[in-house]
Design a protein around this motif. Structure first.
Motif, mmCIF file in Angstrom:
data_model
loop_
_atom_site.group_PDB
_atom_site.id
_atom_site.type_symbol
_atom_site.label_atom_id
_atom_site.label_comp_id
_atom_site.label_asym_id
_atom_site.label_seq_id
_atom_site.Cartn_x
_atom_site.Cartn_y
_atom_site.Cartn_z
ATOM 1 N N LEU A 159 8.403 38.824 45.889
ATOM 2 C CA LEU A 159 9.400 39.003 46.945
ATOM 3 C C LEU A 159 9.073 38.226 48.208
ATOM 4 O O LEU A 159 9.956 37.658 48.842
ATOM 5 C CB LEU A 159 9.541 40.488 47.292
ATOM 6 C CG LEU A 159 10.374 41.332 46.330
ATOM 7 C CD1 LEU A 159 10.270 42.798 46.688
ATOM 8 C CD2 LEU A 159 11.823 40.889 46.357
ATOM 9 N N GLU A 160 7.823 38.241 48.584
ATOM 10 C CA GLU A 160 7.430 37.615 49.846
ATOM 11 C C GLU A 160 6.888 36.218 49.546
ATOM 12 O O GLU A 160 5.730 36.050 49.195
ATOM 13 C CB GLU A 160 6.390 38.475 50.564
ATOM 14 C CG GLU A 160 6.925 39.856 50.919
ATOM 15 C CD GLU A 160 5.885 40.700 51.629
ATOM 16 O OE1 GLU A 160 4.987 40.125 52.270
ATOM 17 O OE2 GLU A 160 5.969 41.934 51.537
ATOM 18 N N THR A 161 7.751 35.225 49.677
ATOM 19 C CA THR A 161 7.390 33.858 49.316
ATOM 20 C C THR A 161 6.929 33.083 50.545
ATOM 21 O O THR A 161 7.202 33.468 51.687
ATOM 22 C CB THR A 161 8.572 33.126 48.679
ATOM 23 O OG1 THR A 161 9.632 33.027 49.637
ATOM 24 C CG2 THR A 161 9.078 33.887 47.468
ATOM 25 N N ASP A 209 17.593 35.280 41.391
ATOM 26 C CA ASP A 209 16.678 35.091 42.511
ATOM 27 C C ASP A 209 16.413 36.471 43.101
ATOM 28 O O ASP A 209 17.251 37.028 43.803
ATOM 29 C CB ASP A 209 17.310 34.166 43.552
ATOM 30 C CG ASP A 209 16.370 33.876 44.726
ATOM 31 O OD1 ASP A 209 15.298 34.514 44.791
ATOM 32 O OD2 ASP A 209 16.714 33.044 45.579
ATOM 33 N N THR A 254 14.577 37.364 45.402
ATOM 34 C CA THR A 254 14.423 37.401 46.855
ATOM 35 C C THR A 254 15.756 37.517 47.579
ATOM 36 O O THR A 254 15.790 37.857 48.759
ATOM 37 C CB THR A 254 13.691 36.149 47.371
ATOM 38 O OG1 THR A 254 14.526 35.001 47.207
ATOM 39 C CG2 THR A 254 12.385 35.939 46.630
ATOM 40 N N THR A 255 16.864 37.206 46.875
ATOM 41 C CA THR A 255 18.187 37.280 47.510
ATOM 42 C C THR A 255 19.178 38.134 46.736
ATOM 43 O O THR A 255 20.249 38.461 47.262
ATOM 44 C CB THR A 255 18.800 35.869 47.649
ATOM 45 O OG1 THR A 255 19.025 35.320 46.341
ATOM 46 C CG2 THR A 255 17.879 34.947 48.428
ATOM 47 N N ARG A 272 17.616 37.688 51.861
ATOM 48 C CA ARG A 272 16.258 38.111 51.508
ATOM 49 C C ARG A 272 15.903 39.449 52.158
ATOM 50 O O ARG A 272 15.184 40.253 51.569
ATOM 51 C CB ARG A 272 15.255 37.031 51.911
ATOM 52 C CG ARG A 272 15.301 35.841 50.972
ATOM 53 C CD ARG A 272 14.135 34.902 51.142
ATOM 54 N NE ARG A 272 14.075 33.964 50.014
ATOM 55 C CZ ARG A 272 13.250 32.941 49.938
ATOM 56 N NH1 ARG A 272 12.394 32.714 50.916
ATOM 57 N NH2 ARG A 272 13.249 32.160 48.879
ATOM 58 N N ARG A 303 14.567 42.950 50.410
ATOM 59 C CA ARG A 303 13.394 43.686 50.875
ATOM 60 C C ARG A 303 13.737 45.157 51.121
ATOM 61 O O ARG A 303 12.917 46.047 50.858
ATOM 62 C CB ARG A 303 12.856 43.050 52.165
ATOM 63 C CG ARG A 303 12.338 41.635 52.021
ATOM 64 C CD ARG A 303 10.971 41.592 51.373
ATOM 65 N NE ARG A 303 9.973 42.342 52.116
ATOM 66 C CZ ARG A 303 9.302 41.881 53.163
ATOM 67 N NH1 ARG A 303 9.534 40.649 53.602
ATOM 68 N NH2 ARG A 303 8.395 42.618 53.760
#
Length: 922
Positions: free
Chosen positions: A108-110, A146, A148-149, A355, A359
Motif C-alpha cells: 500500500l505504501e509505495t 491497483d 493503492t487506488t 490512494r 488507506r
C-alpha cells in the motif's frame, strides 16, 4: 528442534509461502534463522544470535514503528513478506498470528507515484502449453488491480502477442498466472523478459469459473458483469483470482475496489511492447525516463494526474467522442492562460485522494492522512471558482468537476474539520488526535487529565513554599514514574512523608503517597483517553472509508483536470496545434515536428501526406539525415492525437487508427537464442500478421541483417504484401534503393527522400523531406563524421567509386606471404599489390589477377564465361567441394533454399521458413 520464540517463528514460517516472516516480539519485529541472514544482506541490518534448545540461530530486528519502510524495501526487491502480530491470550500469555502478507502487487505504501498493478492471466483449460503448442495460443483473460487506488480492470485478448502488449502497457508489479499459463514455460519466459515484476503461483482453485464469478459478484454486485459488458468467462476468472489474492494477503483494501471496468480491443489503439519501446513513450531505449515522450509533455502537479497522463499516452483511444471532448478541454485551457494558471495553482495543493481512500479502507490511514483528505476536499470550491465565470465555464473541463457530488464532499470535509486536531501526533493511541467539542465523554476525560497535569505542574513550587526547600523539581520517567527531586545540600531537610527512591550524584529522588495516587490517576486517565480517542478515530475513519467511492470520484476529477491542464500547458509553450480527427484513412501533417527532439535542437519541420491514393511512402536518404526522426514523429503525432493531445505541427488531419506498429532497429538477444536478424524478422512477422488497413506501420530498415540479395528480397516481398494485402498506411525507410522502383508499379507507393546539399565535395544534410527517390546513402561521409581514420575514409571513397563504375578493385596488402605493413610487401610471386575482381552480382571476390585485363576478366566472370570465351567451371567446382564438406543438415537447408521461388512465395511463409532454417543451422 527449536522451542520458545524461535520455535514459534519457524512454525509460523512453515504456515506461509511468503519469502520472509517478520514476527512481533514486544516493541520489535524479529527475523530468525535464514530470514535473519536474508534481511541482513538486503537491508544492511546487524545480526545477533538467539539460543534455543541447545542451538544458536541468527536474529535480526527492527523497531515496531519502523517496520513499514523495511518491508517496502524487501517488497521492492521482489520478496513476499508475511507479518505476524502479537496478541494476548485468555491466559495472559503472548502469542502471534500472521495478519498480512505484503507482496509486490499488494503493497500500500509505495515509494513513488506510479500506478502499481496486480495482474492475473487465464487461458482456456484445453489451451496448449509450451510442450505441445505455440505460446501465442489464446484467447487469454486478463485482470488488473491497483490496490493503492482501488482501480480494477478486466479484458480478454486474442493471443500471446496481445497479452504481452497489455502486460507491458500496465507493467504490473506482480502477475498471477492461471493453471494453464503457469505451465507454459515459453510464455512465462516472454513475460519475465518484458517485465520487471514478480510472477507468483497462486491457488489454482481461485481461477475456477464458479468461485471466481462468486467473488466478482460479491465484490461488485450481482449484475455488474452484465452492466459493464464483461461477458467473457476468462476475464471473470482472472478478476476473481485477483480478488481472492487481495483478500488472502490481508491487504484490507477490497472496500476501495468499488468499480469494475471492462474494456476491449475496440476501445484502444494497439501499441505493442516493441512499439512502446521504439517510440520511447515512457522511457528511452537506454531505459531512462528523461527524454521520453511522457517526460516531455508531463507538467502535472499531482501524483494522480501524472498516472492518468501516462495512461493516456500508453493506452490511446479509438473513441472519437471521448477524444473530441479531451481536445475541446485542452483547447479551452490552452487559450485561457490566466484561468489555466489559476486552476493549476489550486491543483498544486491537492493530495492523492485515490490512494488515501485505499488507506482508509485498509485501516492504515492515520490522522494526518484524514487531514490530507479534508484539505483536498476543501479545494473543490476553489477549483470550481477557477472554472466558473471564465472562458472555461462551458468547456468539458468544467464538466469534469461536475461529475463529483460536491455537497457530499463538503459534508465530509466539515465532519473531518470538526473532528481532527490541527497538528495530531503520529502515534494513534497517545491522545491529541481529536478536537475539543467533538465528543462529551472525551472532553470530560481531557478536562480531568489536564486537571491532574495542572496539579503536577504546580507541585514543585508548592513544595518549595510549604517546606522551605530549594532546588526542587517534579519529573517522570519509565523507571521511577513521577518523583520529587531535591538537591543533596537540602535533602536532609525534606519532610517525613517523603520516601526516598533513588540517590544520584548531586540529588535525591522522593515520592509521597499523594504523588503516587496522582500518578495512578493520570495513568488511568491517559489510558482511558487514549482508548476512547482511538475508538472515536477508528469510527471516524470507517465513516470516511464508507465514502471511498466519493473520494475516488473527486480524486479522478482532480487527476483529469491536472492531465488536461498539463497537455494545454505544453501545447501553449510549444505552439502545438489541435489535430482534426477524421474517420478517413489519412495522415496529413503540415510542418510536423518531433515532440521530443524539437526541444533539444533547431528542428526542421516537414510535411507528411498519407491517404487512400498515397498510402505507402518509401523513405530514402543518407544515414543520420533524419529519416528515423521523420517516421517516428509521424507515429508520435498519430499517438498524441489519439491520446487527446495537441500535436507538434502547423496543421494536422489525423485519421483514427486501430494500431501503431513499428520496426526501427533491433538489438541482439543472444541470451534468448535470438540474433539481431531473428529479432528483426520476428518483429516484421508480428506486423504482417497484426496490422490492418486501419493501422499505421513504421518500418526503419528491413533485411539489413543478412546477405544483400536475401535482404532486398524480403524487403521487396514485405512491401508488396503490406501494399496489396494489408493496405496499412506505411512509411518504410530503406537503403535498398532498388525498392524505389516499386513506385512505378504499385499504385499507392510513393517515394520521398531527405535532401542533401553536395558542393565541392562537401555534404550538408538539409533535414528536409522532398518527393522522389535518392540513389545515395552517403555512408562514407557518415563514417568520416564518426571519426573513422582518414586513410580508411579515403580508401572507402576509392572503392565506392570503382564499384559504381563496375571496375576491378585492388586488394592492397592482401598477399598470403605477409608483409611489412607499408603497402609495398611482396606477394606470393614477389609483386607489391594483389589485384582481384569483386563480383557485384555475387557480392564476393571472384579470383586473383595482376594485369590490366582484370576488368575484362571480372566482366566475363559475371556472365559465367572466361576471358577466352570458354565456359568457366572453376567457381562451380569450388562450390561443390565446399558443399561436400558441410554437414548433412546444412546441405539440406541449402538445397531447400535453392528450390525457393522468392517471387512466388508469400512473405509470411517466406519469413517462417527463414526462421526455421535459422533454428536448424543454429
Amino acid at each position: 528442534m527449536a522451542t520458545g520464540i524461535v520455535g514459534e517463528f519457524l512454525d509460523l514460517k512453515a504456515e506461509t509461502d511468503a519469502d520472509v516472516l517478520a514476527m512481533q516480539c514486544g516493541d520489535f519485529y524479529e527475523f530468525f534463522a535464514d530470514d535473519a541472514e536474508l534481511v541482513a544482506d538486503e537491508l544492511d541490518l546487524s545480526i545477533s544470535q538467539k539460543s534455543s534448545h541447545g542451538s544458536s540461530y541468527p536474529m535480526a530486528g527492527v523497531p515496531l514503528s519502523e517496520l513499514t519502510p523495511y518491508v517496502n524495501a524487501l517488497v521492492e526487491r521482489g520478496y513476499r513478506v508475511a507479518v505476524a502480530d502479537q496478541y494476548e491470550t485468555e491466559g495472559g500469555d503472548h502469542a502471534r498470528e500472521i495478519v498480512r502478507v505484503v507482496t509486490p502487487g499488494t503493497v500500500l505504501e509505495t515509494s513513488d507515484d506510479d500506478a502499481r498493478y496486480l495482474a492475473a492471466v487465464v487461458r482456456e483449460e484445453d489451451g496448449r502449453g509450451a510442450a505441445d503448442g505455440p505460446a501465442d495460443d489464446g484467447p487469454y483473460g486478463l485482470a488488473f488491480a491497483d490496490v493503492t487506488t482501488g482501480r480494477f480492470l478486466a479484458t480478454t485478448v486474442d493471443d500471446g502477442g496481445d497479452l504481452r502488449a497489455e502486460l507491458y502497457r500496465f507493467d504490473p508489479a506482480e502477475v498471477l498466472p492461471g493453471p494453464q499459463v503457469r505451465n507454459d514455460d515459453g510464455l512465462l519466459g516472454a513475460v519475465r523478459e518484458d517485465l520487471s515484476g514478480r510472477v507468483t503461483a497462486f491457488d489454482a482453485e481461485a481461477f475456477a469459473a464458479g468461485r471466481a464469478e462468486h467473488a466478482v459478484r460479491e465484490q461488485f454486485g450481482r449484475e455488474t458483469t452484465d452492466s459493464v459488458g464483461l461477458d467473457s468467462t476468462l476475464a471473470v476468472r482472472a478478476a476473481g483470482a485477483v480478488l481472492s489474492y487481495v483478500e488472502e494477503t490481508g491487504a484490507g483494501v477490497l472496500a476501495s475496489m468499488t468499480r469494475l471496468t471492462a474494456y476491449g480491443a475496440d476501445d484502444r489503439v494497439d501499441v505493442d511492447a516493441t512499439t512502446q519501446r521504439n517510440l520511447e513513450i515512457t522511457e528511452t531505449m537506454r531505459g531512462d525516463a528523461d527524454g521520453s515522450l511522457f517526460d516531455t509533455v508531463d507538467h502535472t502537479l499531482t501524483a494522480a494526474g501524472g498516472r492518468l497522463l501516462r495512461e493516456w499516452l500508453t493506452r490511446p483511444r479509438r473513441d472519437r467522442e471521448t477524444l473530441d471532448d479531451r481536445l475541446d478541454a485542452v483547447e479551452a485551457l490552452a487559450s485561457a492562460a490566466l484561468a489555466r494558471d489559476r486552476l493549476r495553482e489550486v491543483l498544486g495543493d491537492a493530495y492523492d485522494l485515490e490512494r488515501l481512500a485505499a488507506r482508509t479502507t485498509s485501516g492504515s490511514a492515520g490522522a494526518r492522512e484524514l487531514l490530507s483528505i479534508r484539505d483536498t476536499l476543501a479545494l473543490l470550491p476553489a477549483l470550481a471558482d477557477a472554472l466558473d465565470d471564465t472562458a472555461l465555464a462551458d468547456s468539458p473541463a468544467a464538466a469534469v468537476l461536475g461529475r463529483v457530488d460536491r455537497d457530499r464532499a463538503a459534508a465530509l470535509r466539515e465532519e473531518l474539520a470538526d473532528a481532527l486536531a490541527e497538528d495530531p501526533p503520529k502515534a494513534k493511541t497517545s491522545g491529541g488526535l481529536l478536537k475539543r467539542g467533538y465528543d462529551d465523554e472525551l472532553d470530560d476525560l481531557i478536562d480531568r487529565h489536564e486537571g491532574v497535569n495542572s496539579w503536577l505542574d504546580g507541585l514543585a513550587e508548592r513544595e518549595k513554599r510549604e517546606h522551605g526547600l530549594s532546588h526542587v523539581t517534579v519529573d517522570r520517567n519509565k523507571t521511577d514514574g513521577y518523583y520529587i527531586q531535591v538537591g543533596k545540600s537540602v535533602a536532609d531537610q525534606v519532610p517525613e512523608h517523603y520516601r526516598e527512591i533513588k540517590t544520584l550524584k548531586n540529588s535525591k529522588r522522593f515520592v509521597t503517597d499523594e504523588l503516587a495516587e496522582k500518578e495512578r490517576e493520570v495513568l488511568r486517565l491517559e489510558e482511558a483517553r487514549g482508548e476512547l480517542e482511538y475508538e472515536l478515530f477508528e469510527e471516524l475513519r470507517e465513516r470516511v472509508a464508507e465514502r471511498a467511492e466519493l473520494l475516488q470520484d473527486a480524486g479522478r476529477a482532480i487527476a483529469e483536470l491536472d492531465a488536461l491542464a498539463s497537455l494545454a500547458t505544453h501545447a501553449a509553450r510549444r505552439d502545438w496545434t489541435r489535430p482534426e480527427l477524421t474517420t478517413e484513412r489519412r495522415l496529413d501533417v503540415e510542418a510536423g515536428r518531433h515532440p521530443v527532439v524539437e526541444g533539444t535542437t533547431d528542428f526542421v519541420p516537414n510535411d507528411l501526406r498519407l491517404d487512400a491514393d498515397r498510402g505507402f511512402l518509401i523513405v530514402t536518404g543518407p544515414n543520420m539525415s533524419g529519416k528515423s526522426t521523420y517516421m517516428r514523429q509521424a507515429a508520435l503525432i498519430q499517438l498524441l492525437a489519439q491520446a487527446g493531445s495537441f500535436v507538434p505541427a502547423r496543421a494536422a488531419e489525423v485519421g483514427l487508427v486501430d494500431g501503431i506498429y513499428t520496426r526501427v532497429g533491433a538489438l541482439d538477444e543472444l541470451a534468448q537464442g535470438r540474433s539481431t536478424f531473428m529479432v528483426e524478422m520476428q518483429e516484421l512477422s508480428n506486423i504482417l500478421h497484426s496490422a490492418t488497413a486501419d493501422s499505421l506501420v513504421i518500418l526503419d530498415e528491413v533485411g539489413r541483417g543478412t546477405a544483400t540479395y536475401d535482404g532486398i528480397s524480403i524487403a521487396w516481398a514485405a512491401t508488396e504484401y503490406l501494399h496489396n494485402e494489408v493496405r496499412a498506411r506505411t512509411l518504410f525507410a530503406t537503403h535498398y534503393h532498388e525498392l524505389t522502383t516499386l513506385a512505378d508499379h504499385l499504385p499507392r507507393v510513393e517515394n520521398v527522400h531527405v535532401a542533401v546539399d553536395e558542393r565541392d565535395g562537401e555534404v550538408t544534410f538539409l533535414r528536409t523531406v522532398r518527393d522522389g527517390p535518392t540513389n545515395r546513402s552517403y555512408g562514407v561521409h557518415v563514417a568520416d563524421l564518426a571519426g573513422v581514420p582518414d586513410p580508411v575514409v579515403s580508401r572507402a571513397d576509392e572503392v565506392l567509386d570503382r564499384l559504381r563504375e563496375e571496375k576491378a578493385i585492388e586488394a592492397r596488402g592482401g598477399s598470403r606471404g605477409g608483409g611489412s605493413g607499408d603497402g609495398e610487401s611482396p606477394g606470393v610471386d614477389g609483386g607489391g599489390t594483389q589485384q582481384v575482381v569483386f563480383d557485384l552480382s555475387s557480392g564476393s571476390f571472384a579470383g586473383d589477377g595482376a594485369s590490366d585485363s582484370g576488368r575484362e576478366t571480372g566482366s566475363a566472370s559475371r556472365n559465367g564465361t572466361a576471358a577466352d570465351g570458354s565456359e568457366s567451371t572453376t567457381r562451380a567446382t569450388e562450390s561443390d567441394a565446399a558443399t561436400a564438406r558441410l554437414d548433412a543438415e546444412t546441405r539440406a537447408v541449402i538445397e531447400e533454399l535453392s528450390d525457393v521461388d522468392v517471387a512466388e512465395t508469400p512473405p509470411v511463409e517466406l519469413l517462417s521458413r527463414v526462421q526455421e532454417w535459422q533454428e536448424r543451422l543454429d
